[in-house]
Design a protein around this motif. Structure first.
Motif, mmCIF file in Angstrom:
data_model
loop_
_atom_site.group_PDB
_atom_site.id
_atom_site.type_symbol
_atom_site.label_atom_id
_atom_site.label_comp_id
_atom_site.label_asym_id
_atom_site.label_seq_id
_atom_site.Cartn_x
_atom_site.Cartn_y
_atom_site.Cartn_z
ATOM 1 N N ALA A 26 42.485 46.922 36.688
ATOM 2 C CA ALA A 26 42.887 45.862 37.428
ATOM 3 C C ALA A 26 42.549 44.515 36.947
ATOM 4 O O ALA A 26 43.281 43.281 36.705
ATOM 5 N N ASP A 27 41.283 44.426 36.597
ATOM 6 C CA ASP A 27 40.586 42.966 36.030
ATOM 7 C C ASP A 27 41.516 42.767 34.535
ATOM 8 O O ASP A 27 41.800 41.641 34.266
ATOM 9 N N ALA A 28 41.824 43.853 33.690
ATOM 10 C CA ALA A 28 42.420 43.505 32.458
ATOM 11 C C ALA A 28 43.888 43.022 32.852
ATOM 12 O O ALA A 28 44.347 42.033 32.273
ATOM 13 N N MET A 29 44.488 43.492 33.919
ATOM 14 C CA MET A 29 45.832 42.740 34.323
ATOM 15 C C MET A 29 45.734 41.668 34.932
ATOM 16 O O MET A 29 46.935 40.851 34.629
ATOM 17 N N PHE A 30 44.698 41.179 35.593
ATOM 18 C CA PHE A 30 44.617 39.823 36.041
ATOM 19 C C PHE A 30 43.934 38.738 35.189
ATOM 20 O O PHE A 30 44.511 37.755 35.000
ATOM 21 N N ARG A 31 43.235 39.140 34.198
ATOM 22 C CA ARG A 31 42.453 38.061 33.053
ATOM 23 C C ARG A 31 43.255 38.062 31.956
ATOM 24 O O ARG A 31 43.233 37.039 31.092
ATOM 25 N N TYR A 32 43.951 39.168 31.466
ATOM 26 C CA TYR A 32 44.567 39.064 30.205
ATOM 27 C C TYR A 32 46.265 39.553 30.473
ATOM 28 O O TYR A 32 46.739 40.309 30.067
ATOM 29 N N PRO A 33 46.914 38.754 31.298
ATOM 30 C CA PRO A 33 48.182 39.196 31.784
ATOM 31 C C PRO A 33 49.309 39.084 30.772
ATOM 32 O O PRO A 33 50.228 39.742 30.846
ATOM 33 N N ASP A 34 49.038 38.246 29.758
ATOM 34 C CA ASP A 34 50.082 38.281 28.651
ATOM 35 C C ASP A 34 49.886 39.438 27.526
ATOM 36 O O ASP A 34 50.651 39.529 26.827
ATOM 37 N N PHE A 35 48.566 40.082 27.722
ATOM 38 C CA PHE A 35 48.405 41.169 26.995
ATOM 39 C C PHE A 35 48.378 42.478 27.287
ATOM 40 O O PHE A 35 49.433 43.151 26.681
ATOM 41 N N PHE A 36 48.177 42.503 28.430
ATOM 42 C CA PHE A 36 48.592 43.959 29.003
ATOM 43 C C PHE A 36 49.473 44.153 29.915
ATOM 44 O O PHE A 36 49.671 43.203 30.792
ATOM 45 N N LYS A 37 50.677 44.812 29.485
ATOM 46 C CA LYS A 37 51.653 44.864 30.379
ATOM 47 C C LYS A 37 51.823 45.617 31.428
ATOM 48 O O LYS A 37 52.449 45.599 32.314
ATOM 49 N N VAL A 38 51.288 46.882 31.200
ATOM 50 C CA VAL A 38 51.189 47.959 32.317
ATOM 51 C C VAL A 38 49.702 48.483 32.710
ATOM 52 O O VAL A 38 49.009 48.776 31.517
ATOM 53 N N GLY A 39 49.283 48.556 33.795
ATOM 54 C CA GLY A 39 47.784 49.088 34.136
ATOM 55 C C GLY A 39 48.087 49.935 35.200
ATOM 56 O O GLY A 39 48.952 49.888 36.317
ATOM 57 N N ILE A 40 47.190 51.139 35.114
ATOM 58 C CA ILE A 40 47.187 52.099 36.194
ATOM 59 C C ILE A 40 45.657 52.148 36.608
ATOM 60 O O ILE A 40 44.799 52.570 35.881
ATOM 61 N N ALA A 41 45.238 51.616 37.977
ATOM 62 C CA ALA A 41 43.819 51.397 38.314
ATOM 63 C C ALA A 41 43.659 52.510 39.388
ATOM 64 O O ALA A 41 44.199 52.329 40.381
ATOM 65 N N GLU A 42 42.925 53.310 39.045
ATOM 66 C CA GLU A 42 42.814 54.556 40.060
ATOM 67 C C GLU A 42 41.206 54.268 40.721
ATOM 68 O O GLU A 42 40.210 54.434 39.892
ATOM 69 N N SER A 43 41.112 54.412 42.010
ATOM 70 C CA SER A 43 40.019 54.488 42.559
ATOM 71 C C SER A 43 38.985 53.446 42.152
ATOM 72 O O SER A 43 37.570 53.734 41.928
ATOM 73 N N GLY A 44 39.211 52.341 42.115
ATOM 74 C CA GLY A 44 38.554 51.252 41.524
ATOM 75 C C GLY A 44 37.339 50.582 42.379
ATOM 76 O O GLY A 44 37.987 50.239 43.663
ATOM 77 N N ASN A 45 36.279 50.394 42.155
ATOM 78 C CA ASN A 45 35.276 49.341 42.808
ATOM 79 C C ASN A 45 35.519 48.007 42.332
ATOM 80 O O ASN A 45 34.793 47.565 41.777
#
Length: 778
Positions: free
Chosen positions: A638-657
């Protein structure tokens, strides 16, 4: 016809939209056969195809051990005689299967017992661990099995016990008090009487982990027990609510959080087994911390590794840790009086650890010495201290590379045996190798020289050791070696992957790239489709676990299925796992890379590494980058999708703290530091909270969580959900009712949903509808 500027832009936008739709429409429609081919590479299908892979052995005495040998016929449990080099059946599998079948009221295949462990009790019975449950089996004239004790068993008489050194008694917790049970007769005796709710003896509750196990250390003579009375009376609660018809089932337990004024504390005690007397050590209450990981119940067996008895049981050594893990005190208690003496302490700017995989300090009252682990020279080395004065005598090991696990120490010969990494030039720095060294210093002797990852199991007397060595690309070879000079005494087994290779399976490809600083070497594994075509462009998926307590790659030993990386690759992806800076195994500076800034999550390294791979390989499409992870990896995704939104296009965040202020106290307080709030209400934990960055989402994000996750509570994901809704962002959410951290029976459903999500949103293909995963039945 003359077009206005506005109409031109509108038509242009429509054309681009049509072209984009055309690209999506040109994607493939995957079939159930495509998914079935990928499923062939999931662990439950690949692991059974590896024959004769003996990763470890269990010693029965100084001259015999047992191990499980597997091939196409099934499993055989073998007993090895080190004197003759011969093997025989460890027990009658057919009789055991019949007895277990009678107890379980269903047929049990003798060739597919599925035992994860077994031991021999003092009375000759087998203590059999079958799929997480224990059974006690009499294999003499009449073969009979009865239910044993499990870690989370409930009900009087079913509490799991800790066996005494003489194997005659086991200690357990009941009604907040410590009891002992006679193994032969079953007679039970209550040792403590003043344990009350949330202030009980030997209780196992770290917050994220809570079981019915007893946390204690028996004295060598089996007459005393070192344990604690755990005070959680002021600790805050965690509450989860089940999903069912009717009134919901509520689960409630003590779960301290970051920044709490009152957290769980322990009062150290020594309990006399015969006298039933409780000796409270003369010191203030201690933090429930470990020098190795989080809670005191730490280590490979879940025991209490930061406590060691003297051989004569007259004194007890232990290490106390500060709440922020920055200071550790080596202390010795008089077992008769309870007097406590602090011998020495160590303070560090970040966090103190006593090893990587094992608590490594050693108590040597016979020679009035202590072996101490420290990273003071940027590497994990061993040091010898004077027990009387607390002064450093000298370094036992020096230089670069880490001692990871001290496996044996012989006070008579003053020799110590340890696993270590990064100590041999030209060898992968993550490969565990095996050494011996004199307590008086000198160059360590390499006893397991192959450039591979070595799993070591020493005989009780330390003369011999079983050595299973392998790499991510080469299966294991297991030999019996001399602990004196490492020479091979006997061959035990050599893994055969012919059946696995016949499926088209291929090993991952190790690679190196540069970290964020452009200098530091990072190590990773790459998984390609078995039908890989270098003339094509492939989307890339980054599997991430940021640490700091472990990394993305995991073990460097051979593993036919690492998560579902190869299976996912088979669907048309390049899949990678990269150990970024901030993960263990390397130097202290490497591990400390983002101390106090856990929102970093190794992501600058992941981005730098992926870009370098894209430059190296034309078949990697850096316009289609996906990322996924579980737990800490869910946080990082989730952090990657928020901080690097133009680089990471799809993310699956399971059971994240996703916000560690809502996670158990001693994990984040170790890596981020204690919570500090300014006068304006801002804190050092604000930036690490994913919900604070949710408004920056651009790509496709799937959030998943089990609603009864007692490790990372589901509210962690709901914080992000709330922020995404308030930011008017599109996202996907999967809540799995009544599932715990790893999803249990729904894990395969989650895996299929993960495949679907990447296939649809990253590859632009269409997955088969509702493909059913087909794991083998028990």
């Amino acid at each position: 016809m003359v077009l206005t500027t506005r109409s031109s832009r509108l038509i242009g936008a429509l054309v681009m939209s049509t072209l984009s739709a055309g690209v999506a429409a040109q994607g493939k429609t995957l079939t159930a056969d495509d998914y079935a081919r990928a499923e062939r590479f999931v662990g439950y299908n690949t692991t059974p195809l590896v024959d004769h892979a003996v990763h470890g052995v269990t010693w029965l005495d100084n001259d015999h051990f047992w191990y499980r040998d597997h091939d196409a016929r099934g499993d055989r449990y073998l007993r090895f005689d080190t004197a003759t080099g011969k093997t025989e059946a460890a027990f009658d599998q057919a009789r055991l299967a019949k007895a277990l079948g009678k107890l379980l009221d269903k047929p049990v295949d003798a060739n597919k017992l599925g035992l994860t462990n077994f031991g021999v009790m003092a009375d000759g019975r087998l203590d059999v661990n079958l799929r997480g449950k224990h059974y006690l089996c009499e294999l003499r004239a009449t073969t009979v099995c009865t239910a044993g004790k499990d870690d989370n068993a409930e009900g009087v008489g079913s509490e799991p016990g800790v066996l005494s050194p003489d194997k005659r008694s086991e200690a357990f917790v009941r009604d907040w008090n410590l009891w002992v049970r006679d193994v032969a007769t079953g007679k039970e005796t209550e040792l403590t009487l003043d344990g009350v709710e949330n202030f009980g003896y030997a209780t196992d509750n770290a917050g994220w982990k809570h079981s019915n196990k007893a946390i204690l250390v028996w004295s060598p003579d089996s007459k005393h027990i070192a344990t604690f009375q755990q005070d959680q009376r002021k600790t805050g609660d965690m509450v989860l609510v089940g999903t069912n018809v009717g009134h919901p089932k509520v689960e409630k337990w003590k779960y301290p959080l970051v920044g709490d004024k009152d957290v769980t504390m322990i009062e150290r005690v020594i309990v006399g087994v015969d006298s039933h007397k409780v000796l409270r050590l003369k010191m203030p209450p201690d933090q429930h911390r470990s020098t190795l990981c989080d809670d005191v119940s730490c280590g490979r067996d879940g025991g209490w590794d930061d406590v060691q008895w003297a051989p004569d049981a007259r004194t007890l050594a232990f290490v106390s840790s500060s709440r922020d893990h920055k200071q550790a005190w080596f202390r010795v208690a008089d077992a008769a009086t309870g007097e406590v003496r602090t011998v020495f302490d160590e303070s560090v700017p970040t966090y103190y650890e006593s090893g990587d995989g094992k608590v490594n300090w050693q108590y040597l009252p016979g020679s009035n010495e202590v072996v101490w682990f420290s990273e003071r020279n940027n590497w994990g080395n061993l040091y010898l201290y004077d027990l009387g004065t607390g002064k450093l005598k000298h370094a036992i090991t020096t230089g670069e590379g880490n001692v990871t696990e001290v496996l044996r120490l012989d006070p008579k010969t003053r020799t110590l045996w340890f696993r270590g990494v990064g100590r041999q030039q030209g060898v992968d720095p993550y490969y565990q190798q095996f050494y011996k060294v004199s307590l008086d210093g000198g160059e360590p002797t390499l006893l397991a020289p192959e450039p591979a990852d070595h799993t070591i199991t020493l005989s009780p007397d330390g003369r011999l050791f079983a050595d299973a060595y392998s790499t991510p690309t080469t299966p294991s070879i297991t030999v019996l070696r001399s602990a004196d000079d490492g020479h091979v005494v006997n061959s035990i087994a050599k893994a055969d992957i012919a059946r696995l290779s016949a499926t088209g399976w291929q090993p991952p490809e190790p690679f190196t790239v540069r970290a964020r600083d452009g200098k530091t070497t990072l190590y990773g594994l790459m998984f390609k489709p078995t039908h890989f075509d270098p003339s094509k462009k492939y989307p890339i998926v980054d599997y991430v676990y940021p640490g700091p307590q472990t990394g993305s790659v995991g073990t460097r030993s051979f593993n036919p299925a690492r998560v579902d990386h190869q299976a996912l690759a088979e669907l048309g992806f390049i899949v990678v796992a990269i150990d970024g800076m901030g993960t263990p195994g390397r130097s202290k500076a490497f591990h400390d890379a983002y101390f106090g800034n856990i929102g970093d999550n190794t992501l600058p390294d992941q981005v730098a590494a992926l870009k370098e791979l894209g430059r190296q390989h034309a078949w990697i499409d850096l316009d289609r980058v996906g990322i996924w992870g579980h737990s800490g990896g869910g946080n990082a995704t989730a952090d990657a999708m928020f901080r690097y939104p133009d680089f990471f296009k799809v993310g699956i965040a399971e059971s994240g703290n996703h916000d560690n202020r809502n996670y158990e106290d001693d994990w984040a307080e170790k890596w981020q530091g204690l919570l500090v709030t300014d006068k304006d209400g801002k804190s050092n934990y604000d930036d690490q909270a994913n919900q604070s960055h949710a408004a920056d989402l651009k790509g496709h994000l799937l959030l998943a969580h089990g609603t009864m996750d007692d490790n990372v509570p589901p509210y962690e994901t709901l914080l992000v959900v709330d922020a995404l809704i308030k930011a008017n962002k599109d996202f996907d959410l999967l809540l799995i009712p009544n599932a715990h951290h790893a999803y249990g029976a729904a894990a395969n459903y989650m895996m299929r949903k993960r495949w679907d999500y990447f296939v649809r949103n990253l590859a632009g293909d269409t997955p088969p509808r509702e493909y059913t995963m087909k794991p083998p039945k028990d």
